[in-house]
Design a protein around this motif. Sequence first.
Motif, PDB file in Angstrom:
ATOM      1  N   ARG A  85       1.026  -1.230  -0.004  1.00 52.08           N
ATOM      2  CA  ARG A  85      -0.086   0.105   0.137  1.00 52.08           C
ATOM      3  C   ARG A  85       0.882   1.153  -0.121  1.00 52.08           C
ATOM      4  NH1 ARG A  85      -2.511   3.369   3.853  1.00 52.08           N
ATOM      5  NH2 ARG A  85      -4.551   4.117   3.210  1.00 52.08           N
ATOM      6  N   VAL A  86       0.527   2.219  -1.020  1.00 56.75           N
ATOM      7  CA  VAL A  86       1.683   3.198  -1.105  1.00 56.75           C
ATOM      8  C   VAL A  86       0.751   4.574  -0.920  1.00 56.75           C
ATOM      9  CG1 VAL A  86       2.961   4.792  -2.493  1.00 56.75           C
ATOM     10  CG2 VAL A  86       3.096   2.243  -2.739  1.00 56.75           C
ATOM     11  N   SER A  87       1.189   5.324   0.344  1.00 57.44           N
ATOM     12  CA  SER A  87       0.472   6.722   0.570  1.00 57.44           C
ATOM     13  C   SER A  87       1.537   7.923   0.477  1.00 57.44           C
ATOM     14  CB  SER A  87       0.243   6.526   2.031  1.00 57.44           C
ATOM     15  OG  SER A  87      -0.581   5.403   2.233  1.00 57.44           O
ATOM     16  N   PRO A  88       0.972   8.725  -0.447  1.00 58.46           N
ATOM     17  CA  PRO A  88       1.790   9.973  -0.727  1.00 58.46           C
ATOM     18  C   PRO A  88       1.938  10.875   0.677  1.00 58.46           C
ATOM     19  CG  PRO A  88      -0.337  10.239  -1.345  1.00 58.46           C
ATOM     20  CD  PRO A  88      -0.399   8.851  -1.147  1.00 58.46           C
ATOM     21  N   ARG A  89       3.108  11.502   0.858  1.00 56.40           N
ATOM     22  CA  ARG A  89       3.489  12.357   1.845  1.00 56.40           C
ATOM     23  C   ARG A  89       3.721  13.920   1.331  1.00 56.40           C
ATOM     24  NH1 ARG A  89       8.391  10.140   5.619  1.00 56.40           N
ATOM     25  NH2 ARG A  89       7.371  11.476   7.048  1.00 56.40           N
ATOM     26  N   VAL A  90       3.662  14.887   1.997  1.00 56.21           N
ATOM     27  CA  VAL A  90       3.856  16.315   1.946  1.00 56.21           C
ATOM     28  C   VAL A  90       5.352  16.458   1.696  1.00 56.21           C
ATOM     29  CG1 VAL A  90       3.832  18.570   2.726  1.00 56.21           C
ATOM     30  CG2 VAL A  90       1.545  17.113   3.074  1.00 56.21           C
ATOM     31  N   VAL A  91       5.778  17.054   0.592  1.00 52.19           N
ATOM     32  CA  VAL A  91       7.308  17.277   0.370  1.00 52.19           C
ATOM     33  C   VAL A  91       7.563  18.820   0.655  1.00 52.19           C
ATOM     34  CG1 VAL A  91       9.129  17.194  -1.351  1.00 52.19           C
ATOM     35  CG2 VAL A  91       7.486  15.377  -1.283  1.00 52.19           C
ATOM     36  N   ALA A  92       8.749  19.145   1.320  1.00 52.07           N
ATOM     37  CA  ALA A  92       8.617  20.319   1.696  1.00 52.07           C
ATOM     38  C   ALA A  92       8.778  21.357   0.802  1.00 52.07           C
ATOM     39  CB  ALA A  92       9.923  20.506   2.643  1.00 52.07           C
ATOM     40  N   ASN A  93       9.445  21.444  -0.537  1.00 56.51           N
ATOM     41  CA  ASN A  93       9.586  22.085  -1.593  1.00 56.51           C
ATOM     42  C   ASN A  93       8.628  21.905  -2.698  1.00 56.51           C
ATOM     43  OD1 ASN A  93      10.253  19.818  -2.621  1.00 56.51           O
ATOM     44  ND2 ASN A  93      12.139  20.436  -3.426  1.00 56.51           N
ATOM     45  N   ALA A  94       7.428  21.262  -2.381  1.00 54.42           N
ATOM     46  CA  ALA A  94       6.538  20.895  -3.482  1.00 54.42           C
ATOM     47  C   ALA A  94       5.427  22.176  -3.285  1.00 54.42           C
ATOM     48  CB  ALA A  94       5.651  19.610  -3.226  1.00 54.42           C
ATOM     49  N   SER A  95       4.979  22.507  -4.794  1.00 49.87           N
ATOM     50  CA  SER A  95       3.969  23.647  -4.629  1.00 49.87           C
ATOM     51  C   SER A  95       2.481  22.885  -4.167  1.00 49.87           C
ATOM     52  CB  SER A  95       3.967  24.216  -6.116  1.00 49.87           C
ATOM     53  OG  SER A  95       2.833  24.958  -6.084  1.00 49.87           O
ATOM     54  N   VAL A  96       1.997  22.980  -3.228  1.00 52.69           N
ATOM     55  CA  VAL A  96       0.877  22.390  -2.636  1.00 52.69           C
ATOM     56  C   VAL A  96      -0.564  23.072  -3.400  1.00 52.69           C
ATOM     57  CG1 VAL A  96      -0.861  21.420  -0.905  1.00 52.69           C
ATOM     58  CG2 VAL A  96       1.913  21.337  -0.817  1.00 52.69           C
ATOM     59  N   SER A  97      -1.283  22.479  -4.242  1.00 55.76           N
ATOM     60  CA  SER A  97      -2.437  22.953  -4.825  1.00 55.76           C
ATOM     61  C   SER A  97      -3.731  22.439  -4.711  1.00 55.76           C
ATOM     62  CB  SER A  97      -2.178  23.250  -6.298  1.00 55.76           C
ATOM     63  OG  SER A  97      -1.979  22.193  -6.996  1.00 55.76           O
ATOM     64  N   LYS A  98      -3.535  21.232  -4.104  1.00 53.96           N
ATOM     65  CA  LYS A  98      -4.877  20.404  -4.072  1.00 53.96           C
ATOM     66  C   LYS A  98      -4.526  19.309  -3.034  1.00 53.96           C
ATOM     67  CE  LYS A  98      -3.319  17.685  -7.995  1.00 53.96           C
ATOM     68  NZ  LYS A  98      -3.915  17.036  -9.371  1.00 53.96           N
ATOM     69  N   ALA A  99      -5.445  18.812  -2.542  1.00 50.12           N
ATOM     70  CA  ALA A  99      -5.464  17.442  -1.589  1.00 50.12           C
ATOM     71  C   ALA A  99      -4.646  16.502  -2.216  1.00 50.12           C
ATOM     72  CB  ALA A  99      -6.655  17.052  -1.235  1.00 50.12           C
ATOM     73  N   LEU A 100      -3.886  15.849  -1.267  1.00 47.59           N
ATOM     74  CA  LEU A 100      -3.094  14.708  -1.670  1.00 47.59           C
ATOM     75  C   LEU A 100      -3.932  13.566  -2.374  1.00 47.59           C
ATOM     76  CD1 LEU A 100      -0.376  14.186   1.315  1.00 47.59           C
ATOM     77  CD2 LEU A 100      -0.082  15.196  -1.038  1.00 47.59           C
ATOM     78  N   PRO A 101      -3.499  12.778  -3.233  1.00 48.97           N
ATOM     79  CA  PRO A 101      -4.141  11.533  -3.808  1.00 48.97           C
ATOM     80  C   PRO A 101      -4.217  10.538  -2.865  1.00 48.97           C
ATOM     81  CG  PRO A 101      -1.753  11.747  -4.781  1.00 48.97           C
ATOM     82  CD  PRO A 101      -2.243  12.983  -4.038  1.00 48.97           C
ATOM     83  N   ALA A 102      -5.309   9.713  -2.910  1.00 46.33           N
ATOM     84  CA  ALA A 102      -5.618   8.544  -2.316  1.00 46.33           C
ATOM     85  C   ALA A 102      -4.388   7.499  -2.308  1.00 46.33           C
ATOM     86  CB  ALA A 102      -6.774   8.061  -2.425  1.00 46.33           C
ATOM     87  N   ALA A 103      -4.319   6.593  -1.304  1.00 46.00           N
ATOM     88  CA  ALA A 103      -3.397   5.706  -1.462  1.00 46.00           C
ATOM     89  C   ALA A 103      -3.961   4.584  -2.253  1.00 46.00           C
ATOM     90  CB  ALA A 103      -3.349   4.882   0.173  1.00 46.00           C
ATOM     91  N   ILE A 104      -3.072   3.893  -2.881  1.00 45.44           N
ATOM     92  CA  ILE A 104      -3.175   2.770  -3.828  1.00 45.44           C
ATOM     93  C   ILE A 104      -2.601   1.584  -3.445  1.00 45.44           C
ATOM     94  CG2 ILE A 104      -3.568   4.432  -5.735  1.00 45.44           C
ATOM     95  CD1 ILE A 104      -0.738   3.507  -6.817  1.00 45.44           C
ATOM     96  N   VAL A 105      -3.005   0.254  -3.868  1.00 39.77           N
ATOM     97  CA  VAL A 105      -2.458  -0.904  -3.550  1.00 39.77           C
ATOM     98  C   VAL A 105      -1.809  -1.506  -4.823  1.00 39.77           C
ATOM     99  CG1 VAL A 105      -3.028  -3.302  -3.207  1.00 39.77           C
ATOM    100  CG2 VAL A 105      -4.201  -1.655  -1.872  1.00 39.77           C
ATOM    101  N   VAL A 106      -0.768  -1.944  -4.624  1.00 40.99           N
ATOM    102  CA  VAL A 106      -0.034  -2.210  -5.866  1.00 40.99           C
ATOM    103  C   VAL A 106       0.429  -3.629  -5.810  1.00 40.99           C
ATOM    104  CG1 VAL A 106       2.291  -1.671  -7.197  1.00 40.99           C
ATOM    105  CG2 VAL A 106       1.348   0.170  -5.740  1.00 40.99           C
ATOM    106  N   LEU A 107       0.255  -4.554  -6.886  1.00 44.24           N
ATOM    107  CA  LEU A 107       0.509  -5.852  -7.157  1.00 44.24           C
ATOM    108  C   LEU A 107       1.744  -6.398  -8.055  1.00 44.24           C
ATOM    109  CD1 LEU A 107      -3.227  -6.770  -7.974  1.00 44.24           C
ATOM    110  CD2 LEU A 107      -2.254  -6.659  -5.500  1.00 44.24           C
ATOM    111  N   PRO A 108       1.910  -7.582  -7.916  1.00 44.28           N
ATOM    112  CA  PRO A 108       3.254  -8.126  -8.790  1.00 44.28           C
ATOM    113  C   PRO A 108       3.287  -7.381 -10.145  1.00 44.28           C
ATOM    114  CG  PRO A 108       2.568  -9.749  -7.308  1.00 44.28           C
ATOM    115  CD  PRO A 108       1.459  -8.511  -7.265  1.00 44.28           C
ATOM    116  N   ASN A 109       4.359  -7.083 -10.686  1.00 44.84           N
ATOM    117  CA  ASN A 109       4.581  -6.633 -11.893  1.00 44.84           C
ATOM    118  C   ASN A 109       3.763  -5.177 -12.183  1.00 44.84           C
ATOM    119  OD1 ASN A 109       6.153  -8.542 -12.975  1.00 44.84           O
ATOM    120  ND2 ASN A 109       4.378  -9.732 -13.920  1.00 44.84           N
TER     121      ASN A 109
END
Length: 341
Positions: free
Chosen positions: A214-238
Motif C-alpha cells: 500500500r503506497v501513500s503520498p506524503r507532503v514534500v517541503a519544496n512541493a507547490s501544494v495546490s490540491k489535496a493529496l491523492p488517495a493511497a493505492i494498492v500495488v500488485l506484482p509486476n
Amino acid sequence: MDQTDLRDILERYQQGTCTAEEKRLVENWYQALGNERELQLTPEEQETVRLNLWNRIAEQTIATEEDNPEDRSWLAAPAARWAAAAVLALGLGLGAQQFWPAAKPKVAGPTTAAVQWVVYPNTGQQVVGITLPDSSRVQLSPGSQLKYPRTFGAKQRPVYLVGKAFFKVQRDTTRPFQVYTAQMLTTVLGTSFTVQAYQGQKKAVVEVKTGRVRVSPRVVANASVSKALPAAIVVLPNQQAVYSPERQQLQRELVAQPVQLKSQSFVFDDRPVPEVLTALEQAYGVHIVFDSKALANCTVTLALRNKSLYGKLDVLCKTLGATYEEVNAQILFHGPGCQGS
C-alpha cells in the motif's frame, strides 16, 4: 539535505571554517535551546539524542506542512536545517534533555531500553546486503541510506530510506512493515519490492515483485501544494506506483519488463486467441482487457517462448493486425475480429 550534510556543517563550525550565516544560525539554535549546563552523555547516548532530535525535526516539518501547506516554515529551509545540525550532533544543551528518556529507578528483572537506531549509508560502488532485526533482507543501492531500529516494536516495523533499496520482508500480520521516504509511505505485511526515492528526484517509485503493498503520498517541503493529496493505492506484482510530489499525482503502472509469475509453455497450435490472451494474463498476473466475442473465431499457431510479455503481444498483434496499449496497469487489446467458418 541528509544527516551526513548536517554533520559536515557542524564540523566546519567547530573548525571555524563555516560561513558567517551558518555560524550565526548554529549559535542562535544553541542559544534558543539553552546552554546553562552540559549533559554528560556516553557516545551511544549522544547518538540516541541526535537521532531522536532528527526524527522530531522531521516530524515537525511534515506536521507544519499538513496543517498549513502554503506556509513554508523555517523548518523547510536548508539553512535552518544546517542550524539544527548543531543540536543533532552536539547533544549537549539543556534542550536536548527533553529528547532523552527520563531516568527510571532501577528495579530487579529485565528493563526496557530506549529505542536505538542504526543508520547505514552505502558510500561504496556495490549493492550492500543488510539483515534487519526481524530477519527481513534489504539490498541497499550505492548512494543510498537506510535507518532502522536495532529492535522493532510490538506494533510496527518502521525503516527510513533515502535512495534505492530492494526489500524482502518477513511476513508478520501483527506488525506492518513501513518504508518511509520523503515522498511516500509504503506499508506491507510480507512481500518483496523495490523503493526508489533519491534526493532531488522528481518522481518516487515503488515496484512490487511479490505480494502486495500500500503506497501513500506524503507532503514534500519544496512541493507547490495546490490540491489535496491523492488517495493511497494498492500495488500488485509486476506493477509499480509512481508518485510526482510536485504534481501531486500518484499512478499505478506496469513495470518496464513484467516477469513471468506462473509456469506456461506458450506454444499454441491452432488455439483461439482468447485462450492465448488468458494464458498471458495468468502467467504474468497482468489484467488484459479484450472483446472475447469479436475474437472468438480467431485462432493462431504460435511458439512464444523466450520472449517478454510485450514481445509475445507484439507477435500476436502482427499475426492478427491488432494493437494494444497500457492503461492504469492493464493491457487493452484491440483486435479486428475474425469471420466465422
